[in-house]
Design a protein around this motif. Structure first.
Motif, mmCIF file in Angstrom:
data_model
loop_
_atom_site.group_PDB
_atom_site.id
_atom_site.type_symbol
_atom_site.label_atom_id
_atom_site.label_comp_id
_atom_site.label_asym_id
_atom_site.label_seq_id
_atom_site.Cartn_x
_atom_site.Cartn_y
_atom_site.Cartn_z
ATOM 1 N N LYS A 126 -5.831 1.286 57.331
ATOM 2 C CA LYS A 126 -4.911 1.947 58.257
ATOM 3 C C LYS A 126 -5.676 2.789 59.272
ATOM 4 O O LYS A 126 -5.306 2.844 60.445
ATOM 5 C CB LYS A 126 -3.919 2.820 57.491
ATOM 6 N N LYS A 127 -6.741 3.446 58.779
ATOM 7 C CA LYS A 127 -7.527 4.283 59.679
ATOM 8 C C LYS A 127 -8.892 4.541 59.055
ATOM 9 O O LYS A 127 -9.026 4.585 57.829
ATOM 10 C CB LYS A 127 -6.806 5.619 59.946
ATOM 11 N N SER A 128 -9.914 4.710 59.900
ATOM 12 C CA SER A 128 -11.267 5.041 59.449
ATOM 13 C C SER A 128 -11.653 6.429 59.947
ATOM 14 O O SER A 128 -11.298 6.820 61.067
ATOM 15 C CB SER A 128 -12.280 4.015 59.973
ATOM 16 N N ASN A 157 1.793 7.665 54.026
ATOM 17 C CA ASN A 157 2.871 7.797 55.013
ATOM 18 C C ASN A 157 3.304 6.446 55.569
ATOM 19 O O ASN A 157 2.467 5.585 55.864
ATOM 20 C CB ASN A 157 2.422 8.691 56.174
ATOM 21 N N GLY A 158 4.604 6.277 55.753
ATOM 22 C CA GLY A 158 5.115 5.050 56.360
ATOM 23 C C GLY A 158 4.719 3.844 55.527
ATOM 24 O O GLY A 158 4.998 3.758 54.333
ATOM 25 N N ILE A 159 4.045 2.893 56.157
ATOM 26 C CA ILE A 159 3.513 1.743 55.417
ATOM 27 C C ILE A 159 2.262 2.206 54.692
ATOM 28 O O ILE A 159 1.276 2.600 55.310
ATOM 29 C CB ILE A 159 3.182 0.587 56.383
ATOM 30 N N LYS A 160 2.283 2.153 53.376
ATOM 31 C CA LYS A 160 1.132 2.603 52.600
ATOM 32 C C LYS A 160 -0.048 1.644 52.788
ATOM 33 O O LYS A 160 0.134 0.496 53.166
ATOM 34 C CB LYS A 160 1.511 2.709 51.126
ATOM 35 N N GLY A 161 -1.241 2.128 52.479
ATOM 36 C CA GLY A 161 -2.397 1.260 52.606
ATOM 37 C C GLY A 161 -3.704 1.999 52.446
ATOM 38 O O GLY A 161 -3.736 3.227 52.274
ATOM 39 N N PRO A 162 -4.827 1.276 52.510
ATOM 40 C CA PRO A 162 -6.139 1.900 52.334
ATOM 41 C C PRO A 162 -6.601 2.628 53.589
ATOM 42 O O PRO A 162 -6.264 2.244 54.711
ATOM 43 C CB PRO A 162 -7.059 0.703 52.035
ATOM 44 N N VAL A 163 -7.361 3.690 53.386
ATOM 45 C CA VAL A 163 -8.049 4.402 54.472
ATOM 46 C C VAL A 163 -9.517 4.505 54.078
ATOM 47 O O VAL A 163 -9.872 4.418 52.894
ATOM 48 C CB VAL A 163 -7.454 5.808 54.719
ATOM 49 N N HIS A 164 -10.373 4.689 55.069
ATOM 50 C CA HIS A 164 -11.817 4.734 54.805
ATOM 51 C C HIS A 164 -12.406 6.030 55.344
ATOM 52 O O HIS A 164 -12.167 6.398 56.492
ATOM 53 C CB HIS A 164 -12.502 3.534 55.480
ATOM 54 N N ALA A 314 4.460 -2.976 60.373
ATOM 55 C CA ALA A 314 3.140 -2.903 61.011
ATOM 56 C C ALA A 314 3.000 -3.974 62.079
ATOM 57 O O ALA A 314 2.231 -3.845 63.028
ATOM 58 C CB ALA A 314 2.039 -3.066 59.969
ATOM 59 N N PHE A 315 3.753 -5.073 61.916
ATOM 60 C CA PHE A 315 3.717 -6.192 62.860
ATOM 61 C C PHE A 315 4.991 -7.000 62.651
ATOM 62 O O PHE A 315 5.728 -6.789 61.686
ATOM 63 C CB PHE A 315 2.473 -7.071 62.630
ATOM 64 N N ILE A 316 5.259 -7.920 63.567
ATOM 65 C CA ILE A 316 6.420 -8.801 63.414
ATOM 66 C C ILE A 316 5.997 -10.011 62.586
ATOM 67 O O ILE A 316 5.119 -10.772 62.984
ATOM 68 C CB ILE A 316 6.955 -9.255 64.788
ATOM 69 N N ALA A 317 6.608 -10.163 61.425
ATOM 70 C CA ALA A 317 6.325 -11.298 60.545
ATOM 71 C C ALA A 317 7.498 -12.275 60.612
ATOM 72 O O ALA A 317 8.634 -11.906 60.327
ATOM 73 C CB ALA A 317 6.113 -10.813 59.114
#
Length: 561
Positions: A126-128, A157-164, A314-317
């Motif tokens: 999501k962000k570095s 927050n929002g769509i969960k995911g990994p950060v670096h 996060a995108f249109i699927a």
């Protein structure tokens, strides 16, 4: 770099909710290792293989619905995290990846264990964040603490995911014996409060007007860790409005009253011929991907209008190539807007098809001699109540989807369908089992995925609640089932990658009980013992890939007959 600053990084992570850290040994990351390992409110684990470590961390984070810290040294160690980071990104699982790095002046200077680590995961996080090498100034410390706060919050927050978070270190890495060891209990913590997204009244009226024009509605459940309230509300709305729910095995919708839990089986025949009364006017989908290829192809072929409901995108699927509305609202509040019923005949038609598919599947498998397909059905049928069922990729998840889950036993299904790779399936299941040692976990896996991920067991931590169903047909036999590779002379060497390994020695090496079955008699003798065994165990189902291929082809032919 002062150790107390690194200690405060661990303190911020803990105060933001992180209670587990997976650490791979190294020297450059020693300050981080000590800060997290010595923190009294963080449970730290040492996992040597970074690829394994990352999937174990992902399994833990998924099981707890909470971020786990993942810590490694500089160099190629960080690259070994990449498969799990990508899987976590597409499955939307929160991870806080912290990599130690060389100081910037030594990058590209032929120094040991030195690569270009800034933004190393690219678009799969999501962000570095890159921490400054010199943190002696108070402003640099303020910036670092703010970044750590932001990183952990961003993962959830929002769509969960990994950060670096990339942190360069200069020597010395280890504190002196006389150095005072402490964590600042008053370190700054920044919390985030995010409200629910809700549609405006005008938008709701427009949706309801569009729905009124449709006569045959259907829900599609993709993979998602749905909360129980949503599933209960979906069940009520479906029953009230006669709406079938296409719910393959990774959706966890198999216990819903109107669930069409064998859509792959049903749609195999419908791809050849389908009647207008069988085709929905509108599908409303929730979650992410589905595993049922035949359902996908059926929806694409008939150009059925699709609305997709998710609070955050996060995108249109558009996997069915018919998406016309992307609705940004939580799925539970959205269900309140459904005020149109499908015809009861439409629901009955699909439920009858589901019952027929179930009968055909059961009759076919009962009639077979010993095979991995029939053995797997017997084991799935006898899973204990409230078990967690983990499905490795390739043929394992597809077999399970054709068999299906229907019983009201509270079984929860997990599968790494973010990137759908075979790597890390065992490690992910093991992470779940370690996070919840009081629950039963079963993994169905093929031999290639199992032996590929053997380092999942290479650590000292207990996992007595994990049992593994190993389908050993001595290669990646899914390629024998697919038209294309199965017609090539190179099938066995370059696609199936034939192997002759047996799991007995591996189990002995890691202290895991081993059960083996190669025919109906040996399987009948051990299957109940395996399921009831009180510690970690593997049941190895040994079969011939050519016989499996023939049985699976006959199964598909029966479905379309």
């Amino acid at each position: 770099m002062r150790q107390e600053i690194i200690n405060n990084i661990a303190e911020i992570c803990q105060k933001q909710g992180i209670d587990k850290a997976i650490i791979s040994p190294g020297s450059r990351n020693a300050p981080l290792t000590l800060a997290f390992a010595r923190h009294l409110k963080i449970q730290a684990y040492s996992i040597s293989d970074e690829r394994t470590a990352a999937f174990i961390a992902m399994g833990m984070a998924q099981a707890q619905r909470n971020p786990v810290a993942l810590i490694c040294t500089s160099g190629s160690a960080s690259l070994n995290y990449a498969p799990a980071v990508a899987e976590a990104y597409f499955q939307e699982i929160p991870l806080v990846v912290i990599t130690a790095d060389r100081p910037p002046e030594w990058i590209d200077q032929w120094d040991g264990q030195t690569i270009r680590q800034e933004n190393i995961y690219g678009k799969h996080v999501k962000k570095s964040y890159n921490v400054a090498v010199d943190l002696s100034h108070a402003d640099a410390q303020w910036q670092t603490y703010r970044m750590i706060n932001e990183a952990v919050v961003e993962s959830m927050n929002g769509i969960k995911g990994p950060v670096h978070i990339n942190i360069p270190f200069r020597e010395p890495f280890y504190p002196e014996k006389s150095e005072k060891w402490e964590y600042d209990q008053n370190v700054k913590i920044i919390k985030s409060t995010v409200g629910e997204k809700k549609l405006a009244e005008k938008q709701i009226c427009e949706l309801q007007a569009d729905i009124k024009e449709k006569q045959k509605l259907a829900f599609v459940l993709g993979q998602e860790d749905y909360n129980q309230l949503f599933l209960e509300d979906l069940d009520k709305v479906s029953q009230k409005h006669n709406i079938p729910i296409f719910a393959d095995i990774i959706s966890n919708g198999h216990e819903l009253k109107n669930a069409i839990h064998l859509p792959d089986n049903i749609c195999m025949k419908m791809l050849k011929e389908s009647k207008s009364e069988e085709i929905p006017d509108l599908i409303i989908s929730f979650g992410k991907s589905i595993i049922s290829k035949n359902l996908k192809l059926f929806l694409r072929k008939n150009h059925i209008e699709q609305w997709h409901v998710r609070e955050y995108h996060a995108f249109i699927a558009d996997p069915f190539q018919a998406l016309i509305k992307q609705i940004e609202e939580g799925p539970t509040p959205f269900l309140k807007h459904i005020n149109k019923s499908s015809s009861s005949e439409f629901l009955k038609l699909w439920k009858d098809k589901n019952a027929t598919a179930e009968t055909k599947t059961n009759e076919f498998l009962r009639a077979q001699s010993f095979s991995e397909f029939s053995a797997l059905q017997e084991l799935i049928k006898n899973l204990p109540k409230d078990s967690h069922l983990h499905l490795a990729n390739s043929l394992s998840v597809r077999y399970a989807n054709f068999i299906g889950l229907k019983s009201q036993k509270g079984i929860k299904v997990w599968a790494n369908r973010g990137t759908s790779g075979i790597d890390g399936s065992t490690s992910t299941a093991l992470g779940h089992a370690m996070a919840h040692p009081d629950q039963n976990h079963f993994l169905i896996t093929g031999d290639v995925a199992f032996f590929y991920d053997r380092n999942a067991f290479w650590h000292k931590y207990p996992y007595s609640n994990l049992k593994i169903i190993l389908l050993n047909n001595q290669g990646g036999s899914i390629f024998r089932m697919i038209k294309g590779p199965n017609q090539q002379a190179e099938l066995e060497e370059f696609f199936e990658t034939e192997q002759k390994l047996d799991a007995k020695l591996l189990c002995s090496e890691f202290g895991i009980a081993h059960f083996s079955a190669h025919n109906s008699e040996s399987f009948a003798f051990i299957k109940d013992k395996f399921i009831q065994y009180p510690h970690a165990a593997v049941i190895e189902i040994k079969t011939d890939s050519k016989i499996n291929q023939k049985i699976f082809e006959n199964f598909k032919n029966q479905l379309i007959s």
